[in-house]
Design an enzyme around this catalytic site. Structure first.
Site, PDB file in Angstrom:
ATOM      1  N   LYS A 112       0.842  -1.215   0.000  1.00  0.00           N
ATOM      2  CA  LYS A 112       0.000   0.000   0.000  1.00  0.00           C
ATOM      3  C   LYS A 112       0.871   1.257   0.000  1.00  0.00           C
ATOM      4  O   LYS A 112       0.699   2.147  -0.827  1.00  0.00           O
ATOM      5  CB  LYS A 112      -0.949   0.004   1.211  1.00  0.00           C
TER       6      LYS A 112
ATOM      7  N   ARG B  13      -9.943   0.314   8.635  1.00  0.00           N
ATOM      8  CA  ARG B  13      -9.500  -1.056   8.896  1.00  0.00           C
ATOM      9  C   ARG B  13     -10.537  -1.857   9.663  1.00  0.00           C
ATOM     10  O   ARG B  13     -10.288  -3.022   9.988  1.00  0.00           O
ATOM     11  CB  ARG B  13      -8.230  -1.005   9.748  1.00  0.00           C
TER      12      ARG B  13
ATOM     13  N   ARG C 132      11.695  -5.356   5.028  1.00  0.00           N
ATOM     14  CA  ARG C 132      11.441  -3.934   4.729  1.00  0.00           C
ATOM     15  C   ARG C 132      12.408  -3.022   5.500  1.00  0.00           C
ATOM     16  O   ARG C 132      12.716  -3.247   6.659  1.00  0.00           O
ATOM     17  CB  ARG C 132      10.013  -3.559   5.123  1.00  0.00           C
TER      18      ARG C 132
ATOM     19  N   ARG D 175      11.247  -0.916  10.998  1.00  0.00           N
ATOM     20  CA  ARG D 175      10.161  -0.597  11.921  1.00  0.00           C
ATOM     21  C   ARG D 175      10.139  -1.585  13.073  1.00  0.00           C
ATOM     22  O   ARG D 175      10.391  -2.767  12.890  1.00  0.00           O
ATOM     23  CB  ARG D 175       8.816  -0.635  11.171  1.00  0.00           C
TER      24      ARG D 175
ATOM     25  N   ARG E 239      -0.320  -9.072  13.298  1.00  0.00           N
ATOM     26  CA  ARG E 239      -0.941  -8.105  12.371  1.00  0.00           C
ATOM     27  C   ARG E 239      -1.773  -8.832  11.325  1.00  0.00           C
ATOM     28  O   ARG E 239      -2.841  -8.347  10.937  1.00  0.00           O
ATOM     29  CB  ARG E 239       0.147  -7.238  11.716  1.00  0.00           C
TER      30      ARG E 239
HETATM   31  P1  AP5 Z   1       4.770  -1.630   1.913  1.00  0.00           P
HETATM   32  O1  AP5 Z   1       4.428  -0.802   0.724  1.00  0.00           O
HETATM   33  O2  AP5 Z   1       5.515  -0.971   3.027  1.00  0.00           O
HETATM   34  O3  AP5 Z   1       3.455  -2.378   2.420  1.00  0.00           O
HETATM   35  P2  AP5 Z   1       2.190  -1.811   3.194  1.00  0.00           P
HETATM   36  O4  AP5 Z   1       0.989  -2.475   2.596  1.00  0.00           O
HETATM   37  O5  AP5 Z   1       2.190  -0.318   3.224  1.00  0.00           O
HETATM   38  O6  AP5 Z   1       2.493  -2.455   4.591  1.00  0.00           O
HETATM   39  P3  AP5 Z   1       2.423  -1.898   6.078  1.00  0.00           P
HETATM   40  O7  AP5 Z   1       3.114  -2.926   6.920  1.00  0.00           O
HETATM   41  O8  AP5 Z   1       2.895  -0.484   6.196  1.00  0.00           O
HETATM   42  O9  AP5 Z   1       0.931  -1.963   6.315  1.00  0.00           O
HETATM   43  P4  AP5 Z   1       0.263  -2.101   7.632  1.00  0.00           P
HETATM   44  O10 AP5 Z   1      -1.116  -1.955   7.136  1.00  0.00           O
HETATM   45  O11 AP5 Z   1       0.501  -3.278   8.455  1.00  0.00           O
HETATM   46  O12 AP5 Z   1       0.971  -0.968   8.521  1.00  0.00           O
HETATM   47  P5  AP5 Z   1       0.540   0.503   8.877  1.00  0.00           P
HETATM   48  O13 AP5 Z   1       1.738   1.337   8.861  1.00  0.00           O
HETATM   49  O14 AP5 Z   1      -0.651   0.943   8.097  1.00  0.00           O
HETATM   50  O15 AP5 Z   1       5.592  -2.908   1.389  1.00  0.00           O
HETATM   51  C1  AP5 Z   1       6.105  -3.851   2.320  1.00  0.00           C
HETATM   52  C2  AP5 Z   1       7.488  -4.323   1.844  1.00  0.00           C
HETATM   53  O16 AP5 Z   1       7.316  -5.069   0.640  1.00  0.00           O
HETATM   54  C3  AP5 Z   1       8.466  -3.176   1.503  1.00  0.00           C
HETATM   55  O17 AP5 Z   1       9.752  -3.549   1.890  1.00  0.00           O
HETATM   56  C4  AP5 Z   1       8.379  -3.051  -0.024  1.00  0.00           C
HETATM   57  O18 AP5 Z   1       9.606  -2.608  -0.595  1.00  0.00           O
HETATM   58  C5  AP5 Z   1       8.071  -4.481  -0.442  1.00  0.00           C
HETATM   59  N1  AP5 Z   1       7.197  -4.545  -1.604  1.00  0.00           N
HETATM   60  C6  AP5 Z   1       6.125  -3.735  -1.888  1.00  0.00           C
HETATM   61  N2  AP5 Z   1       5.563  -4.110  -3.048  1.00  0.00           N
HETATM   62  C7  AP5 Z   1       6.276  -5.201  -3.490  1.00  0.00           C
HETATM   63  C8  AP5 Z   1       6.159  -6.049  -4.640  1.00  0.00           C
HETATM   64  N3  AP5 Z   1       5.201  -5.879  -5.564  1.00  0.00           N
HETATM   65  N4  AP5 Z   1       7.064  -7.066  -4.755  1.00  0.00           N
HETATM   66  C9  AP5 Z   1       8.046  -7.271  -3.835  1.00  0.00           C
HETATM   67  N5  AP5 Z   1       8.194  -6.491  -2.719  1.00  0.00           N
HETATM   68  C10 AP5 Z   1       7.314  -5.467  -2.557  1.00  0.00           C
HETATM   69  O19 AP5 Z   1       0.033   0.287  10.374  1.00  0.00           O
HETATM   70  C11 AP5 Z   1       0.919  -0.028  11.414  1.00  0.00           C
HETATM   71  C12 AP5 Z   1       0.138  -0.216  12.708  1.00  0.00           C
HETATM   72  O20 AP5 Z   1      -0.556   1.010  13.033  1.00  0.00           O
HETATM   73  C13 AP5 Z   1      -0.968  -1.280  12.660  1.00  0.00           C
HETATM   74  O21 AP5 Z   1      -0.476  -2.574  12.935  1.00  0.00           O
HETATM   75  C14 AP5 Z   1      -1.920  -0.766  13.747  1.00  0.00           C
HETATM   76  O22 AP5 Z   1      -1.435  -1.070  15.036  1.00  0.00           O
HETATM   77  C15 AP5 Z   1      -1.857   0.746  13.560  1.00  0.00           C
HETATM   78  N6  AP5 Z   1      -2.862   1.260  12.625  1.00  0.00           N
HETATM   79  C16 AP5 Z   1      -2.605   1.911  11.441  1.00  0.00           C
HETATM   80  N7  AP5 Z   1      -3.758   2.273  10.852  1.00  0.00           N
HETATM   81  C17 AP5 Z   1      -4.746   1.837  11.670  1.00  0.00           C
HETATM   82  C18 AP5 Z   1      -6.167   1.889  11.591  1.00  0.00           C
HETATM   83  N8  AP5 Z   1      -6.807   2.464  10.538  1.00  0.00           N
HETATM   84  N9  AP5 Z   1      -6.886   1.337  12.597  1.00  0.00           N
HETATM   85  C19 AP5 Z   1      -6.276   0.773  13.669  1.00  0.00           C
HETATM   86  N10 AP5 Z   1      -4.932   0.683  13.806  1.00  0.00           N
HETATM   87  C20 AP5 Z   1      -4.183   1.217  12.812  1.00  0.00           C
END
Ligand code: AP5
Length: 217
Positions: A21, A96, A130, A158, A169
């Site tokens: 994402k 979410r 990552r 992270r 997660r």
């Molecule tokens: P990346 O693009 O970083 O993936 P992402 O989908 O953004 O993953 P996140 O881990 O950031 O999502 P998340 O939803 O768990 O975390 P968030 O920060 O929102 O890609 C991942 C890796 O893969 C990278 O190294 C990239 O280079 C690689 N990659 C990407 N595309 C690729 C491809 N096509 N092929 C190969 N490699 C690839 O949330 C963190 C925490 O915050 C949550 O756990 C929760 O505690 C809290 N939180 C955030 N939002 C909410 C909410 N709305 N409600 C409640 N809690 C929340």
């Protein structure tokens, strides 16, 4: 190129942790003109600032649990009052839960949901490898998207990117977030909402192209 309306309406970028994402958000933002709003980034900024909200969120994040809805909805309501949000935004990692989606529908019109599909078995490798550039926020991967060598020494991992936390997660995703995909599909039957589903298993560029093609069609 985009057929996405620039009228006041928002886009939701949806998918499991590590689906790509954050990686895809910059390009989608560029082609649609919608600023990226990432609740994960906002929460990490609050933790870094040491605010009360950050302190509350930190425990949930480090345990791989969702932060309570009322905290998230408060953050988003405040963010949507900024000038750059008046024409709609690109939500990354929000909503979410169904409760968050219901609250969101009172704040902004969602016209497009982009679902990036990646199976669980690929997620762990992606997340554990990552790395992030703390200066620019750019996302890299030790194997799939290595950073230029001059940047590598300053990259950080992270705190919630351990294998154990990723499993929590993923559980949170399947229990609380995945049901939203059916919810949005149901909403789309009686409204102008478009839901598109993209295979996120290809290379980063291949996935960008799939998304651009879907947005433009
Ligand atoms: P990346 O693009 O970083 O993936 P992402 O989908 O953004 O993953 P996140 O881990 O950031 O999502 P998340 O939803 O768990 O975390 P968030 O920060 O929102 O890609 C991942 C890796 O893969 C990278 O190294 C990239 O280079 C690689 N990659 C990407 N595309 C690729 C491809 N096509 N092929 C190969 N490699 C690839 O949330 C963190 C925490 O915050 C949550 O756990 C929760 O505690 C809290 N939180 C955030 N939002 C909410 C909410 N709305 N409600 C409640 N809690 C929340």
């Amino acid at each position: 190129m985009s057929s996405v309306s620039r009228a006041p309406s928002s886009i939701v970028l949806f998918g499991p942790p590590g689906a790509g994402k954050g990686t895809q958000a910059g390009n989608i933002s560029r082609v649609t003109g919608k600023p990226q709003v990432s609740t994960g980034d906002m929460l990490r900024a609050a933790v870094k600032e040491g605010s009360q909200l950050g302190a509350e969120a930190k425990e949930y994040m480090e345990a791989g649990l969702l932060v309570p809805d009322e905290i998230i909805i408060g953050l988003i309501s405040e963010r949507m009052m900024h000038d750059d949000a008046t024409e709609g935004v690109l939500f990354d990692g929000f909503p979410r839960t169904i409760a968050q989606a219901e609250e969101l529908s009172k704040i902004t019109n969602v016209s497009l949901v982009i679902m990036i599909q990646v199976p669980d078995e690929d997620i762990i490798d992606r997340i554990v490898g990552r790395r992030m550039d703390p200066r620019t926020g750019d996302i890299y991967h030790v194997k799939f998207n290595p950073a230029p060598s001059d940047i590598t020494p300053r990259l950080v991992q992270r705190k919630d990117d351990t294998e154990e936390t990723v499993r929590s997660r993923l559980d949170a995703y399947h229990d609380q977030t995945k049901p939203l995909s059916s919810w949005y599909n149901e909403v789309s039957k009686d409204s102008d909402l478009r839901v598109i589903s993209v295979d996120g298993r290809g290379s980063i560029d291949a996935v960008s192209k799939l998304i651009e093609n879907e947005i433009g069609s």
